[in-house]
Design a protein around this motif. Structure first.
Motif, PDB file in Angstrom:
ATOM      1  N   GLN A 123       1.055  -1.447   0.374  1.00  0.00           N
ATOM      2  CA  GLN A 123       0.395  -0.129   0.056  1.00  0.00           C
ATOM      3  C   GLN A 123       0.802   1.486  -0.220  1.00  0.00           C
ATOM      4  N   LEU A 124       2.040   1.186   0.733  1.00  0.00           N
ATOM      5  CA  LEU A 124       2.874   1.951   0.617  1.00  0.00           C
ATOM      6  C   LEU A 124       3.773   2.379  -0.263  1.00  0.00           C
ATOM      7  N   GLY A 125       3.600   1.334  -1.501  1.00  0.00           N
ATOM      8  CA  GLY A 125       4.943   1.713  -2.610  1.00  0.00           C
ATOM      9  C   GLY A 125       6.231   0.615  -2.499  1.00  0.00           C
ATOM     10  N   SER A 126       6.125   0.367  -1.084  1.00  0.00           N
ATOM     11  CA  SER A 126       7.593  -0.705  -0.841  1.00  0.00           C
ATOM     12  C   SER A 126       6.959  -2.120  -1.531  1.00  0.00           C
ATOM     13  N   LEU A 127       7.565  -2.375  -2.812  1.00  0.00           N
ATOM     14  CA  LEU A 127       7.021  -3.141  -3.475  1.00  0.00           C
ATOM     15  C   LEU A 127       7.697  -4.001  -3.856  1.00  0.00           C
ATOM     16  N   GLU A 128       8.731  -4.121  -4.190  1.00  0.00           N
ATOM     17  CA  GLU A 128      10.236  -5.228  -3.367  1.00  0.00           C
ATOM     18  C   GLU A 128      10.432  -5.789  -2.138  1.00  0.00           C
ATOM     19  N   GLU A 129       9.846  -5.278  -0.781  1.00  0.00           N
ATOM     20  CA  GLU A 129       9.497  -5.523   0.356  1.00  0.00           C
ATOM     21  C   GLU A 129       8.407  -6.106   0.551  1.00  0.00           C
ATOM     22  N   GLY A 130       7.480  -5.465  -0.384  1.00  0.00           N
ATOM     23  CA  GLY A 130       6.143  -6.108  -0.016  1.00  0.00           C
ATOM     24  C   GLY A 130       6.062  -7.824  -0.257  1.00  0.00           C
ATOM     25  N   THR A 131       6.305  -8.072  -1.920  1.00  0.00           N
ATOM     26  CA  THR A 131       6.481  -9.009  -2.787  1.00  0.00           C
ATOM     27  C   THR A 131       7.218 -10.286  -1.309  1.00  0.00           C
ATOM     28  N   ALA A 132       7.999  -9.590  -0.950  1.00  0.00           N
ATOM     29  CA  ALA A 132       9.495 -10.863  -0.098  1.00  0.00           C
ATOM     30  C   ALA A 132       8.227 -11.369   1.041  1.00  0.00           C
ATOM     31  N   ALA A 133       7.914 -10.421   1.454  1.00  0.00           N
ATOM     32  CA  ALA A 133       7.011 -10.921   2.828  1.00  0.00           C
ATOM     33  C   ALA A 133       5.878 -11.468   2.767  1.00  0.00           C
ATOM     34  N   LEU A 134       4.901 -10.997   1.548  1.00  0.00           N
ATOM     35  CA  LEU A 134       4.111 -11.869   1.226  1.00  0.00           C
ATOM     36  C   LEU A 134       3.999 -13.197   0.991  1.00  0.00           C
TER      37      LEU A 134
END
Length: 265
Positions: free
Chosen positions: A24-35
């Motif tokens: 949601q915040l746009g930190s997409l690389e970090e987001g995909t790793a956690a998801l």
């Protein structure tokens, strides 16, 4: 703490929350790793609902990154989960992931089909969760194909669906796209007023895309007044203002128009 305690259920939930917040915040690389980790854990834990939610968010994050094939692969995975669980909402979310991935890839006809299937699936599931997003994607695809009147109808329906769900950010997206659709039909005054409404919706949502919408309104007014150089500069600001938002019309469409206006001037 969940990792230290070895609590895999708590870790699954924490990773999903972390990944979706990054998305949601746009930190997409970090987001995909956690998801990705959250989805694997949910599968290991036998939590089908949580796995489906994580895979949906993962697909949407890949779409925003412009990774259309990866997003589509996650959509297919979500579809397999839906087929196994026979859950109508998971099926609807699978179509949601699919139309967003196809929109990213510029597969316009397939986007329209998947959007229609998503709207129907959400109706069957008895929820309106992403009907506005589906209708918005359909409108953008129709505009890309030159089906102007259909695009206007879809985007107006998307806006009304977003309003019904009290979702000001999606209202802003739909109105931004509708404003550009009016521009392509040479209705610059109407485009300016619609872009003003988009900026107001984005502002209510606290969304940074409001600056892009306001720039689009400025561009439309300058274009209506015949000031092509000012319109071109504002169009470039409008394109930059939406960032990597795959739900809006392509920034390249606006910058291409800006070049044309400069050449004409």
């Amino acid at each position: 703490m969940a990792e230290r305690l070895g609590d895999r259920q708590a870790l699954q939930d924490a990773l999903f929350g972390l990944g979706d917040a990054h998305r949601q915040l746009g930190s997409l690389e970090e987001g995909t790793a956690a998801l990705s980790r959250a989805a694997v854990l949910a599968n290991d834990n036998g939590d089908t609902e949580a796995e489906a939610h994580a895979v949906l968010s993962l697909s949407l994050a890949h779409s925003t990154l412009g990774h259309g094939r990866e997003a589509l692969a996650s959509a297919e995975r979500l579809n397999a989960i839906a087929a196994e669980s026979r859950d109508p909402l998971t099926e609807a979310r699978a179509w949601n992931a699919r139309f967003t991935a196809l929109l990213t890839m510029g597969s316009w006809e397939e986007t329209i089909t998947a959007s229609d299937r998503a709207v129907h699936a959400y109706q069957v599931a008895g929820v309106r969760e992403a009907t506005d997003y589906a209708l918005n994607a359909k409108g953008v695809a129709q505009l890309a194909l030159g089906r102007h009147a259909e695009a206007v109808a879809s985007l107006e329906a998307a806006f009304h669906a977003a309003s019904a769900m009290e979702n000001p950010r999606t209202e802003g997206v739909c109105l931004y796209n509708l404003a550009w659709t009016h521009w392509t039909g040479d209705r610059y005054e109407e485009a300016a007023g619609t872009a003003d409404r988009s900026a107001a919706s984005f502002q209510r949502a606290g969304s940074p895309e409001g600056a892009g919408a306001q720039a689009l309104a400025d561009a439309a007014r300058a274009r209506a007044a015949g000031d092509l150089a000012v319109a071109a500069e504002a169009l470039e600001r409008a394109a930059a203002g939406v960032g990597r938002n795959v739900e809006t019309v392509r920034p390249a469409w606006l910058t291409r128009e800006a070049r044309t206006l400069r050449d004409t001037a």
